[in-house]
Design a protein around this motif. Structure first.
Motif, short mmCIF file in Angstrom:
data_model
loop_
_atom_site.label_atom_id
_atom_site.label_comp_id
_atom_site.label_asym_id
_atom_site.label_seq_id
_atom_site.Cartn_x
_atom_site.Cartn_y
_atom_site.Cartn_z
N ALA A 170 0.81 -1.22 0.00
CA ALA A 170 0.00 0.00 0.00
C ALA A 170 0.84 1.27 0.00
O ALA A 170 0.34 2.34 -0.35
CB ALA A 170 -0.92 0.00 1.23
N SER A 195 -3.86 0.62 -2.42
CA SER A 195 -4.70 0.96 -1.27
C SER A 195 -6.16 0.69 -1.58
O SER A 195 -6.91 0.18 -0.75
CB SER A 195 -4.49 2.43 -0.89
N ILE A 213 -2.98 3.73 3.64
CA ILE A 213 -4.26 3.82 2.94
C ILE A 213 -4.88 5.20 3.14
O ILE A 213 -5.38 5.83 2.20
CB ILE A 213 -5.22 2.71 3.43
#
Length: 579
Positions: free
Chosen positions: A375, A382, A416
């Motif tokens: 991520a 993400s 994220i």
């Protein structure tokens, strides 16, 4: 086929050279004793070369290339010398000076070639006779013994029985551990392809772990990771990750994390090969056992079903528009996948259920780290994590996890939320106000900020809250209080992150102000603050700006008071703060 032909050509050329030396020895008219000695060594070399021609197509090629090239060089020098012994013209003999020293040097080189060829044959014999890894040292590696060890070990992985392959891989892993030069030698000598084949040895978890451990040690460098990617290693790794015993999956997840960390190309390739699905699946294993409702409310399962339906529609659309697109498993289906459905992983369902708790815990740590690295700085990855029930799983593990697992989950959430801060589509899709996953994440972030006394965990939690500032409605009041409380945290990093997070939607305008207040509170006696006219800056703050953040008005007054304590002057009686 081209590579095999090239090896065969090199061996043929070496044999031709040896035969020419043999003919020159037979025609020699001077230094006959020395020439005869040369001939004996050449006969041995020819015998070994012919044996290699018969076996080269099924053998590890790298040592053959290196050794045969060295043999050819020595034979060429010897041929030039021996041919001089043919001349009988007195005039030529005067101008062609040959000494016994020249022959001694040539014989030493030929003896080295004989030793190298015998060592090469011994490797072949060791693999055919199952007699183990050859630990003798060929002359060509006399100045670099590691080279011979690497050749012998890789040879065993190519052709040895399974126990020897495992032993050789473990020995190479020991060589590679904390030694970048050895790692580079292993890669340059063609080690990656047999390691990937060993990783695919599904009948032996020990072989898979040995291969994964070795590849992990090699993968701390962008170029070496690139070599693994070029050998189609990502596809092999994801396949093993999806359906292997937990002990194997733990090491493979660590490998994914390290490769993704070191090389952005690997990070993208893992996503394209759908590595996120098995990682989230494994992370969610036994995470939602009987208490889903306590985490996401009564509608959580229905929400997951809806996510599943929406993703199926999107997968069909994307697959039509992009032939490289691989549909990603949804939240609800990945939940059942983790419990051992027929879509991969089912072969080891019973083993997983019966594994020791510490093994399951280590696997979750590794999977969380892999998701973190996938991520990192990637909006697309993400989104892929949030398209599964990844956020719900991460929130649950932040709530119930501890130590490294809790930290890795928080760092994944941080990546994220950081991507969502600057990507409106991701922000709207993953962090809607009515999203159970978003609510669960925010609840756990605030809990970490308020209840845990760990800067290591609070920093990513505070940064995540700051990244989500745009998603909070104006009526949201529970966020500001905990952040203001941390402005005086004994950890400067926590305090600085709290100051930045308090900027909210006007981060660029306000975080500087909050940081100035923090500096004034903790370094009010610094002459640098006076020279920078910090007091004037604080006193000149627009009241309308402070009106939007009532908690900051008190903070500014407090900072002015502290500066006045240490720096008497015309402003010393202004905005006094009574603690």
């Amino acid at each position: 086929m081209a590579e095999e032909k090239r090896i065969e050509d090199e061996l043929s050329y070496a044999i031709l050279l040896a035969e020419q030396v043999r003919s020159a020895v037979d025609e020699a008219k001077s230094f006959k004793s020395e020439c005869n000695q040369v001939g004996k060594h050449v006969d041995t070399i020819v015998e070994k070369l012919r044996a290699q021609v018969r076996s080269a197509q099924s053998f590890y090629e790298r040592p053959i290339q290196r050794i045969v090239a060295e043999v050819c060089k020595n034979l060429e020098r010897t041929l030039t010398l021996v041919r001089k012994c043919k001349r009988r013209n007195i005039f030529r003999r005067v101008f062609t000076i040959i000494s016994a020293t020249d022959f001694r040097k040539a014989i030493i080189l030929l003896e080295a070639s004989v030793g190298d060829m015998k060592w090469l044959s011994s490797i072949l014999d060791s693999n055919n006779d199952n007699s183990g890894i050859v630990i003798t040292l060929p002359p060509i590696a006399s100045n670099d013994p590691i080279l011979a060890w690497v050749w012998s070990s890789i040879s065993s992985i190519h052709m040895g029985p399974l126990p020897e392959k495992i032993e050789a891989a473990n020995q190479l892993a020991s060589l590679a551990h904390d030694n970048d030069r050895n790692k580079q030698i292993i890669v340059e000598e063609g080690g990656v392809p047999p390691f990937l084949r060993l990783l695919s040895e599904t009948t032996s978890p020990d072989a898979q772990i040995a291969a994964a451990t070795l590849l992990y040690h090699l993968s701390n460098d962008k170029e070496r990771v690139g070599t693994i990617v070029d050998q189609v290693g990502v596809r092999v790794i994801v396949k093993v990750l999806a359906d292997s015993p937990m002990r194997v999956q733990t090491w493979v997840a660590r490998l994914v994390a390290r490769m993704a960390e070191c090389n952005p190309i690997a990070q993208d390739d893992f996503a394209r090969e759908n590595a996120i699905r098995p990682l989230v699946t494994l992370l969610s294993f036994e995470t939602f056992t009987g208490d889903q409702k306590s985490l996401v409310g009564k509608q959580s399962i229905h929400s997951l079903v809806q996510i599943n339906q929406d993703m199926d529609k999107k997968s069909l659309t994307d697959s039509k528009n992009n032939h490289h697109y691989r549909p990603y498993v949804s939240s609800f289906s990945s939940f059942h996948y983790s419990e051992g459905s027929s879509k991969g992983g089912s072969n080891h369902r019973r083993e997983r259920e019966n594994e020791m708790p510490e093994v399951k815990h280590e696997l979750k740590i590794s999977c969380a780290e892999a998701l973190w690295m996938l991520a990192r700085d990637s909006v697309l990855n993400s989104k892929r994590i949030t398209d599964t029930k990844g956020l719900l799983c991460l929130a649950k593990l932040v709530e119930n996890g501890e130590g490294e697992l809790q930290f890795n989950c928080l760092m994944t959430i941080k990546e994220i939320t950081s991507a969502a801060e600057y990507n409106a589509d991701l922000r709207r899709a993953a962090f809607k106000a009515n999203s159970p996953a978003a609510k669960a994440v925010v609840d756990q972030l605030l809990r970490v900020i308020k209840e845990l006394d760990s800067p290591k965990l609070q920093v990513p939690a505070i940064r995540s809250i700051g990244s989500l500032a745009r998603t909070f409605p104006a009526r949201e009041t529970r966020v500001v209080g905990p952040l203001v409380a941390h402005l005086s945290n004994r950890s400067q990093e926590v305090a600085a992150e709290a100051a930045i997070a308090l900027g909210g939607n006007e981060r660029e305008q306000l975080h500087g102000l909050v940081l100035l207040c923090y500096l004034a509170l903790h370094a009010g006696n610094s002459e640098a603050l006076e020279q920078a006219r910090v007091l004037n800056a604080l006193e000149g703050v627009d009241p309308k700006m402070l009106a939007q953040f009532p908690d900051l008005k008190e903070l500014v007054s407090k900072a002015v008071y502290h500066i006045n304590l240490y720096h008497a002057g015309p402003h010393s009686q202004r905005l006094l703060y009574v603690p």
